[in-house]
Scaffold this motif. Structure first.
Motif, mmCIF file in Angstrom:
data_model
loop_
_atom_site.group_PDB
_atom_site.id
_atom_site.type_symbol
_atom_site.label_atom_id
_atom_site.label_comp_id
_atom_site.label_asym_id
_atom_site.label_seq_id
_atom_site.Cartn_x
_atom_site.Cartn_y
_atom_site.Cartn_z
ATOM 1 N N ARG A 1 0.847 -1.195 0.000
ATOM 2 C CA ARG A 1 0.000 0.000 0.000
ATOM 3 C C ARG A 1 0.880 1.241 0.000
ATOM 4 O O ARG A 1 1.818 1.327 0.789
ATOM 5 N N ILE A 2 0.544 2.201 -0.856
ATOM 6 C CA ILE A 2 1.412 3.355 -1.040
ATOM 7 C C ILE A 2 0.797 4.647 -0.511
ATOM 8 O O ILE A 2 1.499 5.530 -0.038
ATOM 9 N N GLY A 3 -0.502 4.803 -0.564
ATOM 10 C CA GLY A 3 -1.139 6.051 -0.126
ATOM 11 C C GLY A 3 -1.303 6.134 1.383
ATOM 12 O O GLY A 3 -0.815 5.303 2.145
ATOM 13 N N LYS A 4 -2.018 7.169 1.819
ATOM 14 C CA LYS A 4 -2.281 7.359 3.257
ATOM 15 C C LYS A 4 -2.996 6.130 3.829
ATOM 16 O O LYS A 4 -3.839 5.558 3.148
ATOM 17 N N PRO A 5 -2.666 5.705 5.044
ATOM 18 C CA PRO A 5 -1.854 6.380 6.069
ATOM 19 C C PRO A 5 -0.364 6.033 6.033
ATOM 20 O O PRO A 5 0.347 6.296 6.991
ATOM 21 N N TYR A 6 0.098 5.430 4.953
ATOM 22 C CA TYR A 6 1.479 4.950 4.908
ATOM 23 C C TYR A 6 2.450 6.101 4.633
ATOM 24 O O TYR A 6 2.141 7.049 3.912
ATOM 25 N N THR A 7 3.630 6.013 5.216
ATOM 26 C CA THR A 7 4.544 7.163 5.261
ATOM 27 C C THR A 7 5.108 7.629 3.925
ATOM 28 O O THR A 7 5.416 8.823 3.804
ATOM 29 N N PRO A 8 5.280 6.768 2.904
ATOM 30 C CA PRO A 8 5.906 7.276 1.665
ATOM 31 C C PRO A 8 5.203 8.491 1.063
ATOM 32 O O PRO A 8 5.877 9.406 0.572
ATOM 33 N N ILE A 9 3.877 8.531 1.124
ATOM 34 C CA ILE A 9 3.171 9.666 0.525
ATOM 35 C C ILE A 9 3.408 10.939 1.335
ATOM 36 O O ILE A 9 3.552 12.031 0.782
ATOM 37 N N PHE A 10 3.472 10.831 2.650
ATOM 38 C CA PHE A 10 3.759 12.000 3.489
ATOM 39 C C PHE A 10 5.191 12.485 3.262
ATOM 40 O O PHE A 10 5.431 13.690 3.143
ATOM 41 N N ASP A 11 6.130 11.549 3.195
ATOM 42 C CA ASP A 11 7.530 11.920 2.969
ATOM 43 C C ASP A 11 7.684 12.644 1.632
ATOM 44 O O ASP A 11 8.406 13.638 1.533
ATOM 45 N N ALA A 12 7.003 12.143 0.610
ATOM 46 C CA ALA A 12 7.098 12.756 -0.723
ATOM 47 C C ALA A 12 6.484 14.151 -0.728
ATOM 48 O O ALA A 12 7.044 15.088 -1.314
ATOM 49 N N ALA A 13 5.331 14.302 -0.077
ATOM 50 C CA ALA A 13 4.668 15.610 -0.037
ATOM 51 C C ALA A 13 5.513 16.622 0.736
ATOM 52 O O ALA A 13 5.655 17.777 0.316
ATOM 53 N N LEU A 14 6.082 16.188 1.843
ATOM 54 C CA LEU A 14 6.917 17.095 2.639
ATOM 55 C C LEU A 14 8.195 17.466 1.891
ATOM 56 O O LEU A 14 8.641 18.615 1.948
ATOM 57 N N ALA A 15 8.752 16.508 1.152
ATOM 58 C CA ALA A 15 9.947 16.811 0.353
ATOM 59 C C ALA A 15 9.624 17.851 -0.718
ATOM 60 O O ALA A 15 10.407 18.776 -0.965
ATOM 61 N N LEU A 16 8.441 17.702 -1.339
ATOM 62 C CA LEU A 16 8.011 18.654 -2.362
ATOM 63 C C LEU A 16 7.845 20.058 -1.781
ATOM 64 O O LEU A 16 8.074 21.062 -2.458
ATOM 65 N N ALA A 17 7.452 20.117 -0.505
ATOM 66 C CA ALA A 17 7.273 21.406 0.176
ATOM 67 C C ALA A 17 8.577 21.940 0.768
ATOM 68 O O ALA A 17 8.569 22.936 1.497
ATOM 69 N N GLY A 18 9.692 21.274 0.481
ATOM 70 C CA GLY A 18 10.981 21.753 0.974
ATOM 71 C C GLY A 18 11.360 21.227 2.337
ATOM 72 O O GLY A 18 12.192 21.812 3.030
ATOM 73 N N ASN A 19 10.735 20.123 2.759
ATOM 74 C CA ASN A 19 10.996 19.514 4.068
ATOM 75 C C ASN A 19 10.888 20.516 5.211
ATOM 76 O O ASN A 19 11.836 20.751 5.972
ATOM 77 N N PRO A 20 9.695 21.122 5.373
ATOM 78 C CA PRO A 20 9.511 22.083 6.465
ATOM 79 C C PRO A 20 9.538 21.383 7.822
ATOM 80 O O PRO A 20 9.391 20.161 7.905
ATOM 81 N N ASP A 21 9.710 22.159 8.849
ATOM 82 C CA ASP A 21 9.606 21.643 10.216
ATOM 83 C C ASP A 21 8.210 21.034 10.365
ATOM 84 O O ASP A 21 7.196 21.700 10.132
ATOM 85 N N ARG A 22 8.153 19.790 10.765
ATOM 86 C CA ARG A 22 6.857 19.095 10.800
ATOM 87 C C ARG A 22 5.899 19.692 11.826
ATOM 88 O O ARG A 22 4.694 19.493 11.733
ATOM 89 N N SER A 23 6.426 20.442 12.774
ATOM 90 C CA SER A 23 5.547 21.081 13.750
ATOM 91 C C SER A 23 4.752 22.228 13.125
ATOM 92 O O SER A 23 3.828 22.741 13.745
ATOM 93 N N THR A 24 5.101 22.608 11.895
ATOM 94 C CA THR A 24 4.389 23.696 11.206
ATOM 95 C C THR A 24 3.409 23.176 10.167
ATOM 96 O O THR A 24 2.804 23.967 9.431
ATOM 97 N N VAL A 25 3.228 21.867 10.091
ATOM 98 C CA VAL A 25 2.424 21.249 9.036
ATOM 99 C C VAL A 25 1.139 20.668 9.617
ATOM 100 O O VAL A 25 1.142 20.109 10.717
ATOM 101 N N VAL A 26 0.036 20.810 8.883
ATOM 102 C CA VAL A 26 -1.241 20.207 9.267
ATOM 103 C C VAL A 26 -1.729 19.328 8.128
ATOM 104 O O VAL A 26 -1.771 19.757 6.975
ATOM 105 N N CYS A 27 -2.095 18.105 8.437
ATOM 106 C CA CYS A 27 -2.712 17.195 7.469
ATOM 107 C C CYS A 27 -4.225 17.330 7.605
ATOM 108 O O CYS A 27 -4.776 17.126 8.692
#
Length: 200
Positions: free
Chosen positions: A119-145
């Motif tokens: 499984r590749i989509g949510k809730p599995y981590t690869p999709i979150f890692d890819a999205a955060l990388a696309l956003a420039g790897n921001p501090d995760r405390s500043t991100v809301v899903c």
């Protein structure tokens, strides 16, 4: 970025490295004949689980077919241990005729028939890692899903180390006891909102 895109990249890398042979016979499960999940890849499409060498569940047509249709389609491939990939683990989808089973339930069905699923989509981590990388790897405390699924959006966001906002419309519109759902999945959102939309 979508989980389908992450899957496409993975298949492309497997082709380049020789881990996936050219013209692999792919049983693609999608909506309305959509082939975007494999465009540009050297797959040969098959509509038959008997000769499939790879199963890719990109979507469900639960509003068109019953679960037995998919059981018949999957059974020969699952019996032969054909690898299966699910790019959309959502178990419920909203359709014009009401809620129906989503691609995630089809992945569960494939496993129940003896096959294995990646499984590749949510809730599995690869999709979150890819999205955060696309956003420039921001501090995760500043991100809301933000999403309307406790199992996928809230649990996935928690697993990725970001805050979560649960949208109470969508698939949860008729859920009588959200507290029971949170307890059952051990997933509690940081915020809730009745509606989410982009400003005009």
């Amino acid at each position: 970025v979508s989980s389908g895109e992450i899957a496409w990249r993975s298949f492309h890398e497997m082709e380049i490295s020789g881990k996936l042979r050219p013209n692999t016979k792919c049983l693609l499960i999608s909506r309305e004949g959509d082939r975007s999940a494999i465009e540009g890849l050297s797959f040969t499409l098959t509509g038959d689980g008997d000769d499939a060498e790879l199963v890719l569940i990109a979507a469900s047509e639960g509003d068109r077919y019953d679960i037995e249709h998919y059981r018949r389609l999957f059974a020969p491939a699952a019996k032969r241990q054909v690898p299966c990939f699910c790019t959309n683990p959502d178990k419920i989808m909203l359709t014009a005729v009401g809620p129906r089973f989503g691609a995630g339930q089809l992945a569960d069905l494939y496993e129940s028939l003896g096959g294995s699923v990646t499984r590749i989509g949510k809730p599995y981590t690869p999709i979150f890692d890819a999205a955060l990388a696309l956003a420039g790897n921001p501090d995760r405390s500043t991100v809301v899903c933000v999403g309307d699924s406790v199992e996928h959006d809230v649990a996935g966001g928690i697993g990725a180390g970001v805050a979560t906002a649960l949208v109470l419309s969508g698939i949860l519109a008729d859920t009588p006891d959200l507290a029971e759902l949170f307890d059952g999945l051990n997933a509690y959102p940081d915020y809730t909102t009745d509606l989410f939309k982009f400003a005009d």
